[in-house]
Design an enzyme around this catalytic site. Sequence first.
Site, PDB file in Angstrom:
ATOM      1  N   GLY A   1      31.113  58.537  35.789  1.00 56.27           N
ATOM      2  CA  GLY A   1      32.078  57.443  35.365  1.00 56.27           C
ATOM      3  C   GLY A   1      31.163  56.410  34.515  1.00 56.27           C
ATOM      4  O   GLY A   1      30.128  56.526  34.005  1.00 56.27           O
TER       5      GLY A   1
ATOM      6  N   ALA B   1      29.840  53.535  35.332  1.00 52.12           N
ATOM      7  CA  ALA B   1      28.653  53.195  35.900  1.00 52.12           C
ATOM      8  C   ALA B   1      27.764  54.139  35.792  1.00 52.12           C
ATOM      9  O   ALA B   1      26.390  54.192  35.326  1.00 52.12           O
ATOM     10  CB  ALA B   1      28.917  52.456  37.084  1.00 52.12           C
ATOM     11  N   GLY B   2      28.318  55.414  36.097  1.00 53.81           N
ATOM     12  CA  GLY B   2      27.015  56.473  36.281  1.00 53.81           C
ATOM     13  C   GLY B   2      26.547  57.056  35.010  1.00 53.81           C
ATOM     14  O   GLY B   2      25.229  57.158  34.808  1.00 53.81           O
TER      15      GLY B   2
ATOM     16  N   SER C   1      51.349  49.587  32.757  1.00 57.60           N
ATOM     17  CA  SER C   1      50.659  48.411  32.354  1.00 57.60           C
ATOM     18  C   SER C   1      51.413  47.140  33.102  1.00 57.60           C
ATOM     19  O   SER C   1      52.677  47.399  32.982  1.00 57.60           O
ATOM     20  CB  SER C   1      50.509  48.401  30.981  1.00 57.60           C
ATOM     21  OG  SER C   1      49.974  47.009  30.575  1.00 57.60           O
TER      22      SER C   1
ATOM     23  N   ARG D   1      48.807  40.008  41.006  1.00 52.37           N
ATOM     24  CA  ARG D   1      48.947  41.229  41.506  1.00 52.37           C
ATOM     25  C   ARG D   1      49.572  41.055  42.700  1.00 52.37           C
ATOM     26  O   ARG D   1      50.466  41.840  43.183  1.00 52.37           O
ATOM     27  CB  ARG D   1      47.934  42.000  41.112  1.00 52.37           C
ATOM     28  CG  ARG D   1      47.694  42.638  39.629  1.00 52.37           C
ATOM     29  CD  ARG D   1      46.366  43.424  39.761  1.00 52.37           C
ATOM     30  NE  ARG D   1      46.367  44.073  38.305  1.00 52.37           N
ATOM     31  CZ  ARG D   1      45.506  44.443  37.552  1.00 52.37           C
ATOM     32  NH1 ARG D   1      44.560  45.028  38.747  1.00 52.37           N
ATOM     33  NH2 ARG D   1      45.572  44.772  36.334  1.00 52.37           N
TER      34      ARG D   1
ATOM     35  N   ARG E   1      40.279  41.863  42.309  1.00 52.55           N
ATOM     36  CA  ARG E   1      39.850  42.038  41.108  1.00 52.55           C
ATOM     37  C   ARG E   1      40.580  41.632  39.919  1.00 52.55           C
ATOM     38  O   ARG E   1      41.765  41.670  40.088  1.00 52.55           O
ATOM     39  CB  ARG E   1      39.219  43.313  40.934  1.00 52.55           C
ATOM     40  CG  ARG E   1      38.710  43.512  39.472  1.00 52.55           C
ATOM     41  CD  ARG E   1      38.311  45.157  39.225  1.00 52.55           C
ATOM     42  NE  ARG E   1      39.464  46.008  39.251  1.00 52.55           N
ATOM     43  CZ  ARG E   1      40.164  46.166  38.381  1.00 52.55           C
ATOM     44  NH1 ARG E   1      39.857  45.466  37.378  1.00 52.55           N
ATOM     45  NH2 ARG E   1      41.224  46.948  38.451  1.00 52.55           N
TER      46      ARG E   1
ATOM     47  N   LEU F   1      36.299  47.711  34.176  1.00 49.51           N
ATOM     48  CA  LEU F   1      35.324  48.437  33.145  1.00 49.51           C
ATOM     49  C   LEU F   1      34.056  47.482  32.942  1.00 49.51           C
ATOM     50  O   LEU F   1      32.878  48.009  32.781  1.00 49.51           O
ATOM     51  CB  LEU F   1      36.182  48.588  31.716  1.00 49.51           C
ATOM     52  CG  LEU F   1      37.419  49.151  31.713  1.00 49.51           C
ATOM     53  CD1 LEU F   1      38.162  49.396  30.411  1.00 49.51           C
ATOM     54  CD2 LEU F   1      37.148  50.678  32.718  1.00 49.51           C
TER      55      LEU F   1
END
Lengths: 668, 263, 250
Positions: A65, A67-68, A307, A360, A465, A471
Amino acid sequence: MATKKKKNIPKAKAVKKTSRRSKLILDSKIPDGPIAEKWDKHRFNLKLVNPANKRKYEVIVVGSGLAGASAAASLGELGYNVKCFCYQDSPRRAHSIAAQGGINAAKNYQNDGDSAYRLFYDTVKGGDYRSREANVYRLAQVSVDIIDQCAAQGVPFAREYGGLLANRSFGGAQVSRTFYARGQTGQQLLLGAYSSLNRQISLGKVEMHTRSEMLDVVIVDGHAKGIVVRNMITGEISRHSAHAVVLATGGYGNVFFLSTNAMGCNVTAAYRAYKRGACFANPCFTQIHPTCIPVSGDHQSKLTLMSESLRNDGRVWVPKDKKIAEKIRKGEVKPNDIADKDRDYFLERKYPSFGNLVPRDVASRNAKEVCDEGRSVVSSGLGVYLDFADAIKRMGENTVRERYGNLFDMYEKITGSNAYQNPMTIYPAVHYTMGGLWVDYNLMSNLPGLFAIGEANFSDHGANRLGASALMQGLADGYFVLPYTIGQYLAENGIDNRPSIDDTAFSNVQEQVESRIDTLLTINGERTPTSFHRELGKVMWDKCGMARNKKGLEEALRKIPKLRKEFWQNLSVPGENAALNQSLEHAGRVADFLEFGELMCRDALQREESCGGHFREEHQTPEGEAKRNDDNFSYVSAWEHKGEKKIPQLHKESLVYDEVKMTQRSYK
Amino acid sequence: MSLASNIFRTSLGRKYLMALSGAGLFGFVVVHMLGNLTIFAGPAAINQYAAKLHSMGPLLWIARLGLLMMVGIHIWTAIKLASENKRARQFQYEGTIEPVDIHRKNDIVSRYAARTMIYSGLIIAAFAFYHLAHYTWKVPQINGLDADFETFYVHEEDNGEKQITAYTTAMPIGEGAEGENAVDVYRMVTTGFGVWWISIFYVISIGLLCIHLSHGLSAMFQSLGFKTKASQKLINRFACTAAWLLFAGYVSVPISILLGFVK
Amino acid sequence: MNLKLRVWRQDNAEEAGGFEEYEALDISPDMSFLEMLDVVNEDIIADGEEPIAFDSDCREGICGTCSMVINGVPHGGQQGTTACQLHMRHFSDGDTIVIEPWRATAFPVHRDLIVDRTSFERIQQAGGFISVRTGSVPDANATPVPKEDSDLAMDAAQCIGCGACVAACKNASAMLFVAAKVSHLSLMPQGQPERTRRAFSMVNQMDEEGFGNCTVTGSCEAVCPKEISLDFIARMNREYGRALLKKGCS
């Protein structure tokens, strides 16, 4: 079956039997000095690997993804030999792709007073003071480089007419610092990282293994030195050794069965590392997203997020009266027939200043609350209205279409209902997991040589978060943190510190992996992996979901082991290992979720406070808001595996706040 | 790879070749039709036109060679591309195309002309061969008549005294020779298309050619990279109109002959 | 509702496959197509048989993993929709649904409905990137990109790499996919230095993988879940022509 399983366990223990771990000390290795200088200073102090020697090092990256892929590409560019593994058929399909909203960066392009410090401050506060200051500051610092990097890769960010980058604002911040590419920022950023990865693959610096699932990590002399992988097409089990192993394997939201995660997202890699000695930090910190499409029936396989921007113009409500709600659920009354005085716009009522735009966690919890009161408006009992009738009246259908057209289309595709005419129904769903493998400032776990980046680690988001930060963190870790910090470990340990795959540690782990697969295939019971997964998910959602309490968590801790026991006695996995076998893949993942779920509940139970995504009903203000307990719980809970059937040991890394003053969040 | 192999050995290079040769052949087809239409201006016009062409000598041969090369390239690329296409997709779907949005079926099922380019193309090639044999090489066995077009010549000089009008007065059978006298194209065409089945074959082949062009002309712009959503409508309309105009122009000759408008 | 499924079953790439018939009973119109298959699979497992293998991951239409031809149409034929977002309310009780894998020589079948799309990977590895090293880049706003170019690049960049274009094409051509990739990068100023090289290398790799050629039938555009326009194929052709001219002139 039972005997077979038992036979399996002592072996696993034998490998990990060291006295080192009982005296485990979690050293976060946070550098000294003022917060703004920590990272620069640290980078200078990090050992370097001679350029000519880099090609003699092997690094394994699991996951492709944001990060990877960014880590694998950057390490390849530096000269290391990288092996990258993913279970998807292409690195580009990792679930980072599904992120819609955007990516934060403290560029201050809007001249609205943004700075690394402000981004740092917002993130720590948004995380409800349960993240590490130094890590978050570094994240904010490198965020600006990420945008430069991605733009140079050709990511088609939204632009203004002058050709400069456009920004939008996002929840939890008062500045416009979110960069975006239509509604698919995640896909575009991943395609950027993927293209860099492709370049390294074509240059031979990265060896890509797709449709390969990591099933265990291999520890040699206390260091992570390799992994064991199953080829998902042929079933072949292979061993791979390296000087260091990087896990970029994402989050564990699928422990709830229903989440916005992809079908394949799983905890196996991180959990296997945990069972080999890596500490798992804050597993109970999960994020619930308030605007998802409600579950339509038992067949549901995943949830779809819409969204959050919808809450800018939509009004959330349920009927005031339970009886009316029941009539709606039975289809006897239509929502549009209900008079305004009979509606309860509960967010506007309870939070007059923020209204429908509360964060949220608050929005989610309140939706649950009204549904628990029996005022839900969908037949499953889990759903509230998000109504655009007033918005359409105010600004016309066309403006609404311009703003939200694609979301309304998606809603109609999935539900078959036209949201211009009828209110949408929404319900919260699991979205992201803040917890993950414990890592130090270098992103290395307590197992030397084992690194965790992106959603797979725990460090940056605390208990909650902020939007558009996932991202940012994935790319920060992969592009700008790990490539530096991994050098320290490699330089310290030398080129020779890579065992052969013929080492007994490798063959032992492979044997254990194979015997576990064998067991799964030969239980020959009655129930499918999905049915166990669904049942576990229900327990987790009911007892360890949006709101948790002691009684429920204890109940879950009784239920999960029972379910796990049944799993190992009554599972049905058709087919064989030596072929593409999706039931087998799923069964292995569910087996780990069944153990991991227990760890989550245990963590939630010990955290006797409410913070961020973790809401303990016992700990709330008289108005029903989350109540932190900073005196006793201002720590990272890091769990150490102590062996099968043994209670894991809790380690605490205390969180010190030098920069940010802890306050109670209020959105009244 | 070298420039040549980037052109001749890649899919896009070959599409360029196909488009460019197609464009050339389209030019030929237009000019040929305009030449044919001179028949309506009477025998003198068409015979004179033919004589002029013949008198060009080496230039004519260069044109013919060029044309041949274009045909060669067009057919070679077509066969090459078609065989690759066949290899690329060896299985056909069992499910009949039935989209959920049933009104979109026509978008998903490509147009008939587009699907059948290789077939229409090969039939046209066969027809062109026959057409050459019929009127250029004048093989008597295939014209469906007792006549031999090889013997159709006209007087080129206007000799008022002998009541001979240039390019319209036929020379008696047996007189006249290839290369020395002008060919009586008018007589050849009117006699040739007097055979009803030949005319029908001709009309069908021209029909196929125009179907081929209705797609080919628009695809040509796509292959060369000139098509955009904005210009697409215009290009498609051009292709369609050109195809119909060509059809009308070509077919008007045999029809007029069969119906007796041209004698 | 109750449905009859005719599903392609194949053990692996080597063995021949064939159609099997299944009953899908008590299907709710609110199910997605893949959830319907999940339900059928649960029954198959209960009968001790191996379930129908099919690819899916995000199930929200963005990862591009799901890949099946439903009644002769890749992704089932709802405009701009992947199979995972297709819902059963579009079918009626008693329907027979034929489900097949993507069909292309360059996409060999792994098992049942799962195909091998690594050919797409190799095309992108051949040149689908801008060569930048991490960190050695200018400030993002140092290179302004006209909004029109950026928007157009984004139209192309939306491609999710699912391969429906190949599956729909009678020639199994990958032009729409490659065109989207080539166009995206060639439209961005950052992509200019490698523009010529990229056009050659990606096209060459595409040919090498055994995809067919474009005969401009337009089926690809019609089934593309991201509705990527055929215009991009013209743009790629133009890019290739430009590359040929550059190479010819240099």
